[in-house]
Scaffold this active site. Structure first.
Site, mmCIF file in Angstrom:
data_model
loop_
_atom_site.group_PDB
_atom_site.id
_atom_site.type_symbol
_atom_site.label_atom_id
_atom_site.label_comp_id
_atom_site.label_asym_id
_atom_site.label_seq_id
_atom_site.Cartn_x
_atom_site.Cartn_y
_atom_site.Cartn_z
ATOM 1 N N ASN A 15 0.919 -1.189 0.044
ATOM 2 C CA ASN A 15 0.058 0.002 0.093
ATOM 3 C C ASN A 15 0.903 1.221 -0.230
ATOM 4 O O ASN A 15 1.280 1.685 0.968
ATOM 5 C CB ASN A 15 -0.944 -0.109 1.374
ATOM 6 C CG ASN A 15 -1.953 1.051 1.283
ATOM 7 O OD1 ASN A 15 -1.817 2.123 0.402
ATOM 8 N ND2 ASN A 15 -2.709 1.082 2.300
ATOM 9 N N ARG A 74 -2.404 -2.049 -3.561
ATOM 10 C CA ARG A 74 -3.623 -1.440 -3.523
ATOM 11 C C ARG A 74 -3.709 0.000 -4.272
ATOM 12 O O ARG A 74 -2.734 0.761 -4.140
ATOM 13 C CB ARG A 74 -3.762 -0.911 -2.007
ATOM 14 C CG ARG A 74 -4.900 0.115 -1.924
ATOM 15 C CD ARG A 74 -5.227 0.743 -0.578
ATOM 16 N NE ARG A 74 -6.289 1.368 -0.301
ATOM 17 C CZ ARG A 74 -6.298 2.722 0.540
ATOM 18 N NH1 ARG A 74 -5.260 3.121 1.005
ATOM 19 N NH2 ARG A 74 -7.432 3.125 0.411
ATOM 20 N N HIS A 163 -13.272 2.092 -0.507
ATOM 21 C CA HIS A 163 -13.118 1.038 0.367
ATOM 22 C C HIS A 163 -13.810 -0.240 -0.082
ATOM 23 O O HIS A 163 -14.066 -1.076 0.480
ATOM 24 C CB HIS A 163 -14.064 1.178 1.745
ATOM 25 C CG HIS A 163 -13.468 2.376 2.557
ATOM 26 N ND1 HIS A 163 -14.316 3.611 3.220
ATOM 27 C CD2 HIS A 163 -12.090 2.878 2.734
ATOM 28 C CE1 HIS A 163 -13.633 4.347 3.760
ATOM 29 N NE2 HIS A 163 -12.404 3.941 3.618
ATOM 30 N N ARG A 244 -12.491 14.471 7.926
ATOM 31 C CA ARG A 244 -13.009 14.972 6.788
ATOM 32 C C ARG A 244 -14.611 15.393 7.079
ATOM 33 O O ARG A 244 -15.127 14.715 7.888
ATOM 34 C CB ARG A 244 -13.025 13.988 5.467
ATOM 35 C CG ARG A 244 -11.983 13.690 4.902
ATOM 36 C CD ARG A 244 -11.721 12.513 3.977
ATOM 37 N NE ARG A 244 -10.762 11.685 4.511
ATOM 38 C CZ ARG A 244 -10.788 10.393 4.048
ATOM 39 N NH1 ARG A 244 -11.535 9.933 3.400
ATOM 40 N NH2 ARG A 244 -9.753 9.726 4.153
ATOM 41 N N GLU A 388 -8.039 -6.022 4.415
ATOM 42 C CA GLU A 388 -7.897 -5.502 2.965
ATOM 43 C C GLU A 388 -6.624 -6.484 2.441
ATOM 44 O O GLU A 388 -6.615 -6.704 1.092
ATOM 45 C CB GLU A 388 -7.701 -4.337 2.943
ATOM 46 C CG GLU A 388 -9.103 -3.635 3.220
ATOM 47 C CD GLU A 388 -9.107 -2.031 3.565
ATOM 48 O OE1 GLU A 388 -8.744 -1.964 4.877
ATOM 49 O OE2 GLU A 388 -9.275 -1.269 2.755
#
Ligand code: ADP
Length: 404
Positions: A15, A74, A163, A244, A388
């Protein structure tokens, strides 16, 4: 056999972010991780992806002979082009590069990671696993914004969702735990005329999954396919997150530009990095800190928690409408897997859907009840830890072995 790599070989899962590279060596069959870590201070922060990858591959060599099947990356944005993971070739690299305009912080870093591996280990198969791919099944009614059509055709302005790798992993696991295959049990005997009744194990499974980490989103998944989600063109839409804002009135940007004289990029950065739990509480983006402060009576932390829960409950109900009903609500990622308080407060708001918390099971994070944290009823609530990295490793092994 436990402890030994399975037949497919090990996968290096990467990642590559804007300032760090997270890596793990994963056995796609057993899920074991003989090596994992993080290389910091990369990209804008100084070091090159190539040096980082050379170091990471050096750690691998230190472990002696490692049977590496491939590298799985990813990749944040796959645009409308990719609805599944894919073996990387020049054309795929060009496509990922072209989507950098949609994910300017992420895709260039993801690409740099792929290119660094290609340099350090030429010939090693590489697979790109996209955060957006799972949501490509959304219907236009869910993915189009009500804006001029040319914004879509010329500028690719639409909702993509993110996601996706987590949703794929968690929804499959939830279906197993519920004993209800995503598409329904072919053998579960429903009346031969017409559709099986909704909620019946022979009907498609309808899940809302809430992925609540630093970034938060929720998705409506019917029969194993995404039909709606809260994130949009960028990972800023939807739920309240650590830093956020999630949904705001789009009129806010013009209003604040006029009031403060600041530009769109500047204000967007505030919505991205100084809003959410941090903006409301004034102290922290971390749900643990917020919850503790709220319990001590800190009003701003209490408000941050209230807004977080309010927006999440509202989104779950909205996604239930997208599904036409709900069989289970599933919590995952840092907050979803660990916050008894957030889960309890959200479930309390959703009694009208048929959800009722089982307080003891929730306090144990579902670990002693097969993931279940709800009382028996028409709708279940589950906690399902996401993974993941394992999903990326499995996709990589699958695509590499199909190629052989
Ligand atoms: P990322 O999206 O970066 O992978 P995580 O999935 O690790 O992040 O989630 C991070 C979030 O999980 C943080 O807000 C953190 O406060 C929250 N979290 C972790 N443990 C707990 C806990 N025990 N209680 C409440 N929140 C928690």
């Amino acid at each position: 056999m436990a402890g030994s790599p399975g037949s497919s070989g090990l996968v290096l899962v990467l990642n590559s972010g804007s300032s760090s590279v997270k890596y793990a060596l994963v056995d796609p069959d057993s899920g074991e991780r003989p090596l994992s870590g993080q290389a910091e201070n990369i990209g804008a922060a100084g070091g090159s992806y190539h040096d980082a990858l050379t170091r990471i591959l050096g750690h691998l060599d230190d472990k002696g002979h490692v049977d590496l099947a491939g590298a799985g990356h990813r990749v944040v944005h796959g645009g409308e082009r990719f609805s599944d993971s894919i073996l990387v070739d020049d054309e795929v690299l060009d496509a990922i590069r072209s989507f950098s305009r949609l994910a300017p912080l992420h895709n260039p870093a993801n690409l740099a990671g792929i290119e660094a591996v290609a340099q350090a280990r030429p010939g090693l198969p590489q697979v790109a696993v996209f955060d957006t791919a799972f949501h490509q099944t959304m219907p236009p009614a869910a993915y189009r914004y009500a804006v001029p059509g040319e914004w879509y055709t010329r500028h690719a302005v639409r909702r993509y969702g993110f996601h996706g790798t987590s949703y794929r992993f968690v929804s499959e696991r939830a279906a197993t735990l519920l004993g209800h295959p995503p598409a329904g049990h072919p053998s579960a005997g429903h009346p031969s005329a017409g559709h099986p009744p909704a909620g019946h194990p022979s009907a498609a499974l309808r899940l809302v999954v809430a992925h609540l980490g630093n970034g938060c989103s929720a998705a409506a998944i019917s029969g194993g396919r995404s039909v709606d989600t809260t994130m949009g063109l960028t990972p800023m839409e939807g739920l309240v997150m650590g830093t956020r804002s999630g949904d705001v009135d789009p009129g806010l940007l013009g209003y604040l530009a006029e009031q403060t004289g600041r530009g769109a990029a500047d204000l967007t950065d505030v919505l991205d990095t100084r809003s959410g739990l941090l903006g409301l509480s004034g102290t922290s983006n971390d749900m643990r800190t917020i919850s503790e402060a709220a319990e001590r009576g800190d009003e701003r932390a209490g408000l941050a928690l209230d807004v977080f829960v309010h927006r999440l409950a509202k989104a779950v109900a909205g996604l239930t409408a997208s599904l036409g009903g709900l069989d289970a609500l599933v919590f995952t990622a840092g907050i979803g897997e660990n916050s008894v308080l957030v889960r309890s407060r959200v479930l309390a708001r959703l009694g009208f859907l048929g959800l009722a918390e089982d307080p003891a099971a929730n306090a144990a994070h579902g670990q002693t009840s097969g993931g279940r944290i709800s009382l028996p009823g028409p709708v279940q609530a589950l906690v399902v830890p996401t993974d993941e990295e394992l999903m990326i490793a499995r996709d990589t092994a699958r695509l590499v072995s199909a190629e052989r």
